[in-house]
Design a protein around this motif. Structure first.
Motif, PDB file in Angstrom:
ATOM      1  N   GLU A   1       0.901  -1.305  -0.043  1.00  0.00           N
ATOM      2  CA  GLU A   1      -0.051   0.238  -0.012  1.00  0.00           C
ATOM      3  C   GLU A   1       0.897   1.249  -0.154  1.00  0.00           C
ATOM      4  O   GLU A   1       0.478   2.198  -0.728  1.00  0.00           O
ATOM      5  CB  GLU A   1      -0.904   0.044   1.117  1.00  0.00           C
ATOM      6  N   GLN A   2       1.894   1.169   0.616  1.00  0.00           N
ATOM      7  CA  GLN A   2       2.991   2.256   0.754  1.00  0.00           C
ATOM      8  C   GLN A   2       3.463   2.769  -0.605  1.00  0.00           C
ATOM      9  O   GLN A   2       3.772   3.962  -0.858  1.00  0.00           O
ATOM     10  CB  GLN A   2       3.827   2.242   1.859  1.00  0.00           C
ATOM     11  N   LEU A   3       3.873   1.468  -1.242  1.00  0.00           N
ATOM     12  CA  LEU A   3       4.493   1.520  -2.481  1.00  0.00           C
ATOM     13  C   LEU A   3       3.805   2.250  -3.554  1.00  0.00           C
ATOM     14  O   LEU A   3       3.745   3.020  -4.455  1.00  0.00           O
ATOM     15  CB  LEU A   3       5.165   0.185  -2.921  1.00  0.00           C
ATOM     16  N   ALA A   4       2.132   1.490  -3.313  1.00  0.00           N
ATOM     17  CA  ALA A   4       1.402   2.206  -4.496  1.00  0.00           C
ATOM     18  C   ALA A   4       1.035   3.627  -4.382  1.00  0.00           C
ATOM     19  O   ALA A   4       0.568   4.135  -5.300  1.00  0.00           O
ATOM     20  CB  ALA A   4       0.105   1.324  -4.403  1.00  0.00           C
ATOM     21  N   ARG A   5       1.093   4.340  -3.021  1.00  0.00           N
ATOM     22  CA  ARG A   5       0.790   5.628  -2.773  1.00  0.00           C
ATOM     23  C   ARG A   5       2.174   6.515  -3.151  1.00  0.00           C
ATOM     24  O   ARG A   5       1.974   7.619  -3.062  1.00  0.00           O
ATOM     25  CB  ARG A   5       0.171   5.942  -1.610  1.00  0.00           C
ATOM     26  N   GLN A   6       3.352   5.947  -3.100  1.00  0.00           N
ATOM     27  CA  GLN A   6       4.769   6.551  -2.919  1.00  0.00           C
ATOM     28  C   GLN A   6       4.779   7.680  -4.169  1.00  0.00           C
ATOM     29  O   GLN A   6       4.731   6.820  -5.367  1.00  0.00           O
ATOM     30  CB  GLN A   6       5.856   5.631  -2.788  1.00  0.00           C
ATOM     31  N   PRO A   7       4.860   8.981  -4.282  1.00  0.00           N
ATOM     32  CA  PRO A   7       5.243   9.597  -5.281  1.00  0.00           C
ATOM     33  C   PRO A   7       6.550   9.247  -6.209  1.00  0.00           C
ATOM     34  O   PRO A   7       7.514   9.017  -5.380  1.00  0.00           O
ATOM     35  CB  PRO A   7       5.474  11.113  -4.623  1.00  0.00           C
ATOM     36  N   GLY A   8       6.681   9.409  -7.347  1.00  0.00           N
ATOM     37  CA  GLY A   8       7.926   8.939  -8.015  1.00  0.00           C
ATOM     38  C   GLY A   8       8.257   7.392  -8.330  1.00  0.00           C
ATOM     39  O   GLY A   8       9.095   7.046  -9.027  1.00  0.00           O
ATOM     40  N   VAL A   9       7.213   6.879  -8.019  1.00  0.00           N
ATOM     41  CA  VAL A   9       7.265   5.202  -8.179  1.00  0.00           C
ATOM     42  C   VAL A   9       6.955   5.039  -9.628  1.00  0.00           C
ATOM     43  O   VAL A   9       5.759   5.621 -10.179  1.00  0.00           O
ATOM     44  CB  VAL A   9       6.392   4.342  -7.547  1.00  0.00           C
ATOM     45  N   LEU A  10       7.777   4.177 -10.502  1.00  0.00           N
ATOM     46  CA  LEU A  10       7.351   4.173 -11.860  1.00  0.00           C
ATOM     47  C   LEU A  10       6.064   3.264 -12.086  1.00  0.00           C
ATOM     48  O   LEU A  10       5.779   2.416 -11.254  1.00  0.00           O
ATOM     49  CB  LEU A  10       8.604   3.202 -12.606  1.00  0.00           C
ATOM     50  N   PRO A  11       5.300   3.477 -12.933  1.00  0.00           N
ATOM     51  CA  PRO A  11       4.025   2.933 -13.324  1.00  0.00           C
ATOM     52  C   PRO A  11       3.952   1.517 -13.252  1.00  0.00           C
ATOM     53  O   PRO A  11       2.902   0.638 -12.591  1.00  0.00           O
ATOM     54  CB  PRO A  11       3.624   3.671 -14.790  1.00  0.00           C
ATOM     55  N   PRO A  12       4.972   0.784 -13.870  1.00  0.00           N
ATOM     56  CA  PRO A  12       4.998  -0.474 -13.769  1.00  0.00           C
ATOM     57  C   PRO A  12       4.945  -1.135 -12.246  1.00  0.00           C
ATOM     58  O   PRO A  12       4.315  -2.233 -11.966  1.00  0.00           O
ATOM     59  CB  PRO A  12       6.124  -0.974 -14.836  1.00  0.00           C
ATOM     60  N   VAL A  13       6.031  -0.595 -11.628  1.00  0.00           N
ATOM     61  CA  VAL A  13       6.201  -0.846 -10.252  1.00  0.00           C
ATOM     62  C   VAL A  13       4.616  -0.557  -9.515  1.00  0.00           C
ATOM     63  O   VAL A  13       4.208  -1.418  -8.708  1.00  0.00           O
ATOM     64  CB  VAL A  13       7.140  -0.194  -9.372  1.00  0.00           C
ATOM     65  N   ARG A  14       4.057   0.554  -9.635  1.00  0.00           N
ATOM     66  CA  ARG A  14       2.756   0.810  -9.087  1.00  0.00           C
ATOM     67  C   ARG A  14       1.642  -0.004  -9.412  1.00  0.00           C
ATOM     68  O   ARG A  14       0.796  -0.492  -8.653  1.00  0.00           O
ATOM     69  CB  ARG A  14       2.404   2.178  -9.345  1.00  0.00           C
ATOM     70  N   GLN A  15       1.579  -0.505 -10.595  1.00  0.00           N
ATOM     71  CA  GLN A  15       0.707  -1.294 -11.149  1.00  0.00           C
ATOM     72  C   GLN A  15       0.725  -2.853 -10.605  1.00  0.00           C
ATOM     73  O   GLN A  15      -0.109  -3.376 -10.086  1.00  0.00           O
ATOM     74  CB  GLN A  15       0.648  -1.379 -12.641  1.00  0.00           C
ATOM     75  N   GLN A  16       2.022  -3.220 -10.408  1.00  0.00           N
ATOM     76  CA  GLN A  16       2.536  -4.657  -9.863  1.00  0.00           C
ATOM     77  C   GLN A  16       2.023  -4.486  -8.173  1.00  0.00           C
ATOM     78  O   GLN A  16       1.496  -5.722  -7.769  1.00  0.00           O
ATOM     79  CB  GLN A  16       3.697  -4.773 -10.071  1.00  0.00           C
TER      80      GLN A  16
END
Length: 289
Positions: free
Chosen positions: A265-280
């Motif tokens: 959840e933290q990674l999905a909301r973290q600014p600057g995370v690449l879209p493929p990482v957020r989607q995963q």
């Protein structure tokens, strides 16, 4: 067409020492051989040139990200290989030939043709081909190595693997050397070995993302060790390399570890995370919640 520059003059001992140069660059030679190469290099421009080429090529490989296959792909490939083996025809018996009274004359030796001519370009091609084969073998080894069975293991005594890994960290061994040691751990130890804790340290602290990727994969293969699950969960928020983040998410999904929900959840909301990482990360949350 421009001609290649002339190859530097070689000394008589070059032919004996040249096969040792790749291991010399990797700092894996025994002390006596290393001393011989060290004494030879200042006098030999030809071997100095080859050492420089090897250093350039190996450093370039160390900087390339190592893409590890997901666990599901490895399991599917092993299952397909086992299925094909079951359908292979039985080998035909080999007939035994009785020796004749007079042995046949030995064939005359033929002329062996070199694959590449002895030139600077040929030397570079031989070096590049050797390193490429090494890299392909390493990736295939990671792909085909079966996972550890899901059964409880008794802690194994220290096999010396932990000591070698620790020495590689303390002595700042080349990344390719650390990568080789980490990739070999699952085949040499069982869950409970002290090497597991060293792998956890490498996953969190090694400066090279390829080594961290290999440490994550090795830990997954030793996943029956109770330290592995929490270590993978705790490592995810500390990673910034997208390949390492994606691999850790894939491994945590395969483990079905619900403790990963909070860092995902933290990674999905973290600014600057690449879209493929957020989607995963969002996919992992959908599977774990």
């Amino acid at each position: 067409m421009a001609a290649f520059p002339a190859h530097p003059a070689e000394l008589p001992e070059c032919s004996a020492l040249r096969p040792l140069l790749p291991a010399f660059v990797e700092q894996e030679l025994p002390a006596t051989d290393s001393a011989a190469v060290t004494a030879h290099l200042p006098r030999c421009p030809a071997c100095q040139q080859q050492v420089q080429q090897l250093c350039t090529l190996l450093h370039a490989l160390n900087d390339e990200p190592l893409l590890l296959p997901p666990p599901a792909m490895r399991d599917a490939l092993l299952a397909a290989i086992a299925h094909e083996k079951q359908h292979l025809p039985a080998p035909a018996p080999v007939p035994v030939e009785m020796p004749t009274e007079a042995p046949a004359a030995a064939p005359r030796p033929g002329r062996v043709l070199p694959l590449w001519e002895a030139s600077p370009a040929g030397a570079w091609l031989r070096v590049a081909a050797s390193v490429a084969l090494l890299a392909v073998g390493m990736v295939l080894g990671l792909l085909l190595r079966p996972g550890q069975p899901e059964v409880a293991h008794q802690p194994a005594p220290d096999s010396g693997v932990a000591a070698r890994l620790t020495a590689a960290m303390v002595q700042s061994a080349p990344a390719s050397r650390r990568l080789s040691l980490v990739s070999a751990v699952p085949a040499e130890v069982q869950p409970g070995d002290p090497a597991v804790q060293v792998l956890i340290t490498l996953l969190n602290a090694d400066p090279n993302p390829n080594v961290r990727l290999a440490a994550a994969d090795a830990l997954f293969q030793l996943r029956t060790d109770p330290r592995v699950g929490p270590a993978l969960v705790q490592a995810l928020p500390n990673q910034t390399d997208p390949n390492v983040q994606l691999t850790l998410i894939e491994l945590l999904i395969a483990l079905r570890d619900k403790r990963a929900v909070a860092p995902l959840e933290q990674l999905a909301r973290q600014p600057g995370v690449l879209p493929p990482v957020r989607q995963q990360a969002e996919r992992g949350l959908g599977l774990l919640i």
